[in-house]
Write a protein that holds these residues in place. Sequence first.
Motif, mmCIF file in Angstrom:
data_model
loop_
_atom_site.group_PDB
_atom_site.id
_atom_site.type_symbol
_atom_site.label_atom_id
_atom_site.label_comp_id
_atom_site.label_asym_id
_atom_site.label_seq_id
_atom_site.Cartn_x
_atom_site.Cartn_y
_atom_site.Cartn_z
ATOM 1 N N GLU A 180 0.855 -1.215 0.000
ATOM 2 C CA GLU A 180 0.000 0.000 0.000
ATOM 3 C C GLU A 180 0.885 1.257 0.000
ATOM 4 O OE1 GLU A 180 -3.270 -0.091 -0.338
ATOM 5 O OE2 GLU A 180 -4.205 -1.640 0.907
ATOM 6 N N HIS A 239 -6.707 -2.507 -6.701
ATOM 7 C CA HIS A 239 -7.762 -3.091 -5.856
ATOM 8 C C HIS A 239 -8.896 -3.755 -6.633
ATOM 9 C CE1 HIS A 239 -5.635 -1.063 -2.679
ATOM 10 N NE2 HIS A 239 -6.472 -1.520 -1.763
ATOM 11 N N HIS A 258 -4.097 -9.064 2.352
ATOM 12 C CA HIS A 258 -4.653 -7.968 1.546
ATOM 13 C C HIS A 258 -3.569 -7.309 0.678
ATOM 14 C CE1 HIS A 258 -7.189 -4.580 0.417
ATOM 15 N NE2 HIS A 258 -6.237 -3.763 0.825
ATOM 16 N N ILE A 262 -3.266 -7.020 -3.418
ATOM 17 C CA ILE A 262 -3.212 -5.699 -4.066
ATOM 18 C C ILE A 262 -1.953 -5.592 -4.931
ATOM 19 C CG2 ILE A 262 -2.604 -3.290 -3.416
ATOM 20 C CD1 ILE A 262 -5.774 -5.209 -2.845
#
Length: 299
Positions: A180, A239, A258, A262
């Motif tokens: 991220e 995403h 996650h 991604i």
Amino acid sequence: MEIQSDKYSIYIGNDVLQEFNAILEDYQEQYSKVFIFCDENSSQFCLPYLIEQVPMLIGAELIEIESGEHNKTLSICNDVWKTLSESNADRNALVVNLGGGVVCDMGGMIASLYKRGLRFFHIPTTLLSQVDASVGGKLAVDLDGHKNQIGLFRNPDLVLIVPEFLKTLPERHWMSGMAEVYKHALICDPAYWSFLENVDVKDEDALLSLLNQSISIKNNIVLQDWEEKGLRKTLNFGHTIGHAIESQALLKGSDLLHGEAIAIGMVVETILSEMTNGLKTDVSSVIQKNSKCFFTNSN
Ligand SMILES: NC(=O)c1ccc[n+]([C@@H]2O[C@H](COP(=O)([O-])OP(=O)(O)OC[C@H]3O[C@@H](n4cnc5c(N)ncnc54)[C@H](O)[C@@H]3O)[C@@H](O)[C@H]2O)c1
Ligand SMILES: [Zn+2]
């Protein structure tokens, strides 16, 4: 460090917990009861330090759930709502979410819907939740393995980013969070991208700088487009594909984080950009090479 968001502040640093204690002391009459929402890992690794630094939380009631994305469900929310009700939580109760993105997403939603909305604070304890999930007011749970299907937008009253909590975070979760972080750099800040090329995230000052830059990027975008009508969609880079892959992994019971999903999404979406939108091959290769580092540990 303080970053101002929409009517709430995000404080960053190891010393913010002492200030938090003072805030709780000043406003104690406003809260009928404090609930700390966590999972078994944040309970084991972060709660003792939190209580030590914030004695005002000594009488708080603990609500602990089992960790993992497969527990980010309405059924677990239901259990927690019942616990709140049995503990006579009224509208002046305060919920402190102590944990990763699952705890923050779910705890925020639980607080927002119980008795039409309790106040809640986020104290994120993973890199991913510190740089991304705790900022921006998106709260949700999954439905039958499909990501974030039930949820709402609502901001916390306060976010406390304490780097100290990351000391116990497993390496794989550091990498998941870094996916991220790279996304933040990629979508809007070439200088930040260069900073990340040589950064040692285990260095205290470098980590503080990284937290500050990533949170500022996310916060600035969210402030301009809270309800995701346009600009905020840039934060979804990786995403659309990533969530589809994560949902499949959830349905199959596969072990995929996650940030890993991604990162895979960023590779696929970069290839699509090259094929359809004229993204230059050399730029595409660099993005793909960097993104691939973040899912090498996944199955
Ligand atoms: N709301 C948003 O804007 C937003 C943004 C990004 C991601 N998310 C959501 O966040 C979730 C992912 O967050 P995550 O990666 O933090 O996952 P997570 O909450 O599952 O935490 C990862 C693991 O780390 C453990 N853990 C937490 N703190 C720890 C610590 N200090 N030391 C050791 N272990 C610790 C947890 O128990 C868990 O096992 C996903 O559900 C994703 O959809 C939400
Ligand atoms: Zn994400």
